[in-house]
Design a protein around this motif. Structure first.
Motif, PDB file in Angstrom:
ATOM      1  N   VAL A 207      22.410  29.253  39.865  1.00 26.65           N
ATOM      2  CA  VAL A 207      23.075  29.042  38.583  1.00 26.65           C
ATOM      3  C   VAL A 207      24.478  29.601  38.731  1.00 26.65           C
ATOM      4  O   VAL A 207      24.655  30.739  39.177  1.00 26.65           O
ATOM      5  N   GLU A 208      25.462  28.810  38.347  1.00 25.99           N
ATOM      6  CA  GLU A 208      26.850  29.195  38.561  1.00 25.99           C
ATOM      7  C   GLU A 208      27.596  29.132  37.233  1.00 25.99           C
ATOM      8  O   GLU A 208      27.374  28.227  36.428  1.00 25.99           O
ATOM      9  N   GLY A 209      28.512  30.095  37.026  1.00 29.29           N
ATOM     10  CA  GLY A 209      29.250  30.165  35.781  1.00 29.29           C
ATOM     11  C   GLY A 209      30.673  29.654  35.906  1.00 29.29           C
ATOM     12  O   GLY A 209      31.335  29.864  36.928  1.00 29.29           O
ATOM     13  N   TYR A 210      31.150  28.998  34.834  1.00 26.74           N
ATOM     14  CA  TYR A 210      32.509  28.473  34.773  1.00 26.74           C
ATOM     15  C   TYR A 210      33.064  28.699  33.369  1.00 26.74           C
ATOM     16  O   TYR A 210      32.354  28.569  32.369  1.00 26.74           O
ATOM     17  N   THR A 211      34.353  29.020  33.308  1.00 23.53           N
ATOM     18  CA  THR A 211      35.023  29.100  32.019  1.00 23.53           C
ATOM     19  C   THR A 211      35.235  27.697  31.482  1.00 23.53           C
ATOM     20  O   THR A 211      35.160  26.711  32.227  1.00 23.53           O
ATOM     21  N   PRO A 212      35.530  27.558  30.178  1.00 18.32           N
ATOM     22  CA  PRO A 212      35.806  26.216  29.636  1.00 18.32           C
ATOM     23  C   PRO A 212      36.994  25.525  30.297  1.00 18.32           C
ATOM     24  O   PRO A 212      37.093  24.303  30.246  1.00 18.32           O
ATOM     25  N   SER A 213      37.866  26.296  30.934  1.00 23.88           N
ATOM     26  CA  SER A 213      39.002  25.696  31.633  1.00 23.88           C
ATOM     27  C   SER A 213      38.684  25.358  33.083  1.00 23.88           C
ATOM     28  O   SER A 213      39.534  24.827  33.809  1.00 23.88           O
ATOM     29  N   GLY A 214      37.448  25.669  33.533  1.00 23.69           N
ATOM     30  CA  GLY A 214      37.027  25.274  34.870  1.00 23.69           C
ATOM     31  C   GLY A 214      37.113  26.348  35.923  1.00 23.69           C
ATOM     32  O   GLY A 214      36.857  26.082  37.101  1.00 23.69           O
ATOM     33  N   GLU A 215      37.437  27.579  35.539  1.00 26.08           N
ATOM     34  CA  GLU A 215      37.514  28.672  36.513  1.00 26.08           C
ATOM     35  C   GLU A 215      36.109  29.162  36.865  1.00 26.08           C
ATOM     36  O   GLU A 215      35.304  29.443  35.983  1.00 26.08           O
ATOM     37  N   LYS A 216      35.823  29.270  38.149  1.00 30.24           N
ATOM     38  CA  LYS A 216      34.512  29.753  38.588  1.00 30.24           C
ATOM     39  C   LYS A 216      34.384  31.256  38.342  1.00 30.24           C
ATOM     40  O   LYS A 216      35.308  32.024  38.618  1.00 30.24           O
ATOM     41  N   LEU A 217      33.223  31.658  37.829  1.00 36.88           N
ATOM     42  CA  LEU A 217      32.987  33.060  37.494  1.00 36.88           C
ATOM     43  C   LEU A 217      32.082  33.761  38.492  1.00 36.88           C
ATOM     44  O   LEU A 217      32.484  34.700  39.152  1.00 36.88           O
ATOM     45  N   GLN A 218      30.847  33.318  38.596  1.00 35.33           N
ATOM     46  CA  GLN A 218      29.857  34.028  39.405  1.00 35.33           C
ATOM     47  C   GLN A 218      28.716  33.087  39.740  1.00 35.33           C
ATOM     48  O   GLN A 218      28.456  32.121  39.023  1.00 35.33           O
ATOM     49  N   THR A 219      28.022  33.409  40.832  1.00 41.83           N
ATOM     50  CA  THR A 219      26.856  32.633  41.253  1.00 41.83           C
ATOM     51  C   THR A 219      25.632  33.533  41.309  1.00 41.83           C
ATOM     52  O   THR A 219      25.689  34.631  41.858  1.00 41.83           O
ATOM     53  N   TYR A 220      24.540  33.067  40.718  1.00 39.69           N
ATOM     54  CA  TYR A 220      23.246  33.744  40.827  1.00 39.69           C
ATOM     55  C   TYR A 220      22.333  32.852  41.670  1.00 39.69           C
ATOM     56  O   TYR A 220      22.055  31.709  41.292  1.00 39.69           O
ATOM     57  N   ASP A 221      21.892  33.381  42.798  1.00 46.12           N
ATOM     58  CA  ASP A 221      21.063  32.616  43.723  1.00 46.12           C
ATOM     59  C   ASP A 221      19.579  32.861  43.456  1.00 46.12           C
ATOM     60  O   ASP A 221      19.172  33.973  43.088  1.00 46.12           O
ATOM     61  N   PHE A 222      18.786  31.820  43.689  1.00 44.79           N
ATOM     62  CA  PHE A 222      17.332  31.890  43.517  1.00 44.79           C
ATOM     63  C   PHE A 222      16.666  31.361  44.780  1.00 44.79           C
ATOM     64  O   PHE A 222      17.255  30.559  45.512  1.00 44.79           O
ATOM     65  N   PRO A 223      15.410  31.785  45.041  1.00 49.99           N
ATOM     66  CA  PRO A 223      14.784  31.500  46.345  1.00 49.99           C
ATOM     67  C   PRO A 223      14.129  30.129  46.452  1.00 49.99           C
ATOM     68  O   PRO A 223      13.121  29.972  47.125  1.00 49.99           O
ATOM     69  N   CYS A 224      14.688  29.146  45.767  1.00 52.96           N
ATOM     70  CA  CYS A 224      14.166  27.784  45.853  1.00 52.96           C
ATOM     71  C   CYS A 224      15.331  26.833  45.664  1.00 52.96           C
ATOM     72  O   CYS A 224      16.282  27.148  44.942  1.00 52.96           O
ATOM     73  N   PRO A 225      15.316  25.678  46.285  1.00 55.03           N
ATOM     74  CA  PRO A 225      16.487  24.796  46.227  1.00 55.03           C
ATOM     75  C   PRO A 225      16.661  24.037  44.919  1.00 55.03           C
ATOM     76  O   PRO A 225      17.777  23.752  44.511  1.00 55.03           O
ATOM     77  N   GLN A 226      15.547  23.705  44.259  1.00 56.11           N
ATOM     78  CA  GLN A 226      15.635  22.800  43.118  1.00 56.11           C
ATOM     79  C   GLN A 226      15.640  23.575  41.798  1.00 56.11           C
ATOM     80  O   GLN A 226      14.704  23.497  41.003  1.00 56.11           O
ATOM     81  N   THR A 227      16.718  24.315  41.558  1.00 54.14           N
ATOM     82  CA  THR A 227      16.898  24.985  40.274  1.00 54.14           C
ATOM     83  C   THR A 227      17.275  23.938  39.228  1.00 54.14           C
ATOM     84  O   THR A 227      18.074  23.038  39.489  1.00 54.14           O
ATOM     85  N   THR A 228      16.678  24.071  38.022  1.00 50.11           N
ATOM     86  CA  THR A 228      16.787  22.986  37.055  1.00 50.11           C
ATOM     87  C   THR A 228      17.498  23.337  35.756  1.00 50.11           C
ATOM     88  O   THR A 228      18.279  22.529  35.257  1.00 50.11           O
ATOM     89  N   CYS A 229      17.231  24.510  35.179  1.00 50.49           N
ATOM     90  CA  CYS A 229      17.846  24.791  33.879  1.00 50.49           C
ATOM     91  C   CYS A 229      17.843  26.283  33.587  1.00 50.49           C
ATOM     92  O   CYS A 229      16.826  26.953  33.804  1.00 50.49           O
ATOM     93  N   PRO A 230      18.963  26.839  33.086  1.00 51.38           N
ATOM     94  CA  PRO A 230      19.027  28.248  32.720  1.00 51.38           C
ATOM     95  C   PRO A 230      18.853  28.455  31.217  1.00 51.38           C
ATOM     96  O   PRO A 230      19.006  27.523  30.418  1.00 51.38           O
ATOM     97  N   ALA A 231      18.539  29.690  30.856  1.00 53.65           N
ATOM     98  CA  ALA A 231      18.479  30.096  29.450  1.00 53.65           C
ATOM     99  C   ALA A 231      18.732  31.595  29.377  1.00 53.65           C
ATOM    100  O   ALA A 231      18.300  32.345  30.260  1.00 53.65           O
ATOM    101  N   PHE A 232      19.419  32.028  28.336  1.00 58.22           N
ATOM    102  CA  PHE A 232      19.590  33.456  28.094  1.00 58.22           C
ATOM    103  C   PHE A 232      18.485  33.945  27.164  1.00 58.22           C
ATOM    104  O   PHE A 232      18.065  33.237  26.246  1.00 58.22           O
TER     105      PHE A 232
END
Length: 276
Positions: A207-232
């Motif tokens: 899961v990767e974060g981006y500002t509304p202007s498109g600037e990359k923020l941070q990446t959270y990696d998970f131990p499987c390739p097919q990540t599908t959807c995040p939630a807070f």
């Protein structure tokens, strides 16, 4: 990163932190199942996304309808049909918007090109927004409810569109993030309290974060390739949950299809209530 729930989903999707219940709900689309950490509910057709209505009731999108469902009693009420006349399609990603509407996408079960569409359900009315979509994903919203994001995953792009005071699109969608050069596939997405986008990427295991202007923020990696959807979620909405899929994977990685959680310095927010 921790494994929140080790139950392997063929196609995990639609994680929703229910603010009234203080628990995570998510779906295994292919297995026609809604999960929580303590129980599961089975349905006669594919289900994929939900929004909360009350302490006990949620709105659920399935392959043929949108319905309200009581998590305690198991009773349900159909609210409207959703491409019920087309057995080749099903619902996919969906999310409530800050105005109380619910956005849901459809797609072909065989992922036929252009067979899907984006819809919005609002106060009893289901309206088609855009058609000719292949894989509907990434519906999420700016905190003030005046901007929506969405993606047709195979295009590698995330779109942005302005919304009016009732939450309906009032402009032509424009590209806000373009991953064509990288060949990345944006899947589900959510915004945090600051309006940043957090996108799960199918095939990248992150899961990767981006500002509304498109600037990359941070990446959270998970131990499987097919990540599908995040939630807070969590007590202060700083936990980031992510569903995943085991579909079409032939290796023996036990993490495929599991649901994950990671503590973050981020601040999410409660998902809006769906107004009927």
């Amino acid at each position: 990163m921790t494994v929140f729930d080790a139950t392997p989903c063929i196609l995990g999707e639609g994680p929703l932190w229910h603010p009234g219940r203080g628990e995570l709900l998510w779906f295994d689309i292919v297995n026609c199942r809604l999960h929580s950490a303590s129980r599961q509910w089975d349905f006669p057709e594919m289900v994929s996304a939900a929004g909360w209505i009350s302490q006990d009731e949620v709105l659920i999108a399935s392959e043929s309808r949108i319905f309200r469902f009581n998590l305690g009693s198991g009773t349900e009420e159909t609210l409207c049909a959703l491409e019920a006349d087309n057995p080749e399609t099903r619902s996919n990603d969906g999310r409530a918007d800050p105005m109380g509407g619910f956005w849901i996408g459809t797609m072909a079960k065989a992922e036929a090109n252009g067979a899907g569409a984006f819809y919005r359900f609002y106060k009893g009315e289901l309206r088609k927004l855009w058609e000719g979509i292949t894989v509907t994903n990434a519906q999420c919203f700016a905190p003030d409810g005046r901007t929506a994001y969405f993606s047709d995953t195979p295009t590698h792009q995330v779109m942005r569109v302005a919304l009016d005071s009732h939450g309906w699109p009032c402009a032509t969608p424009e590209v806000v993030l373009d991953f064509t050069a990288q060949g990345w596939y944006p899947d589900g997405a959510v915004t945090d309290a600051a309006g940043n986008l957090w996108i799960a990427f199918w095939g990248r295991g992150c899961v990767e974060g981006y500002t509304p202007s498109g600037e990359k923020l941070q990446t959270y990696d998970f131990p499987c390739p097919q990540t599908t959807c995040p939630a807070f979620g969590g007590s202060d909405f700083s936990q980031l949950y992510c569903t995943s899929a085991a579909r079409d994977l032939t290796n023996d990685n036990p993490a495929n299809g599991q649901t994950f959680a990671v503590d973050t310095p981020l601040k999410g927010r409660a998902e809006p209530r769906v107004l009927l």
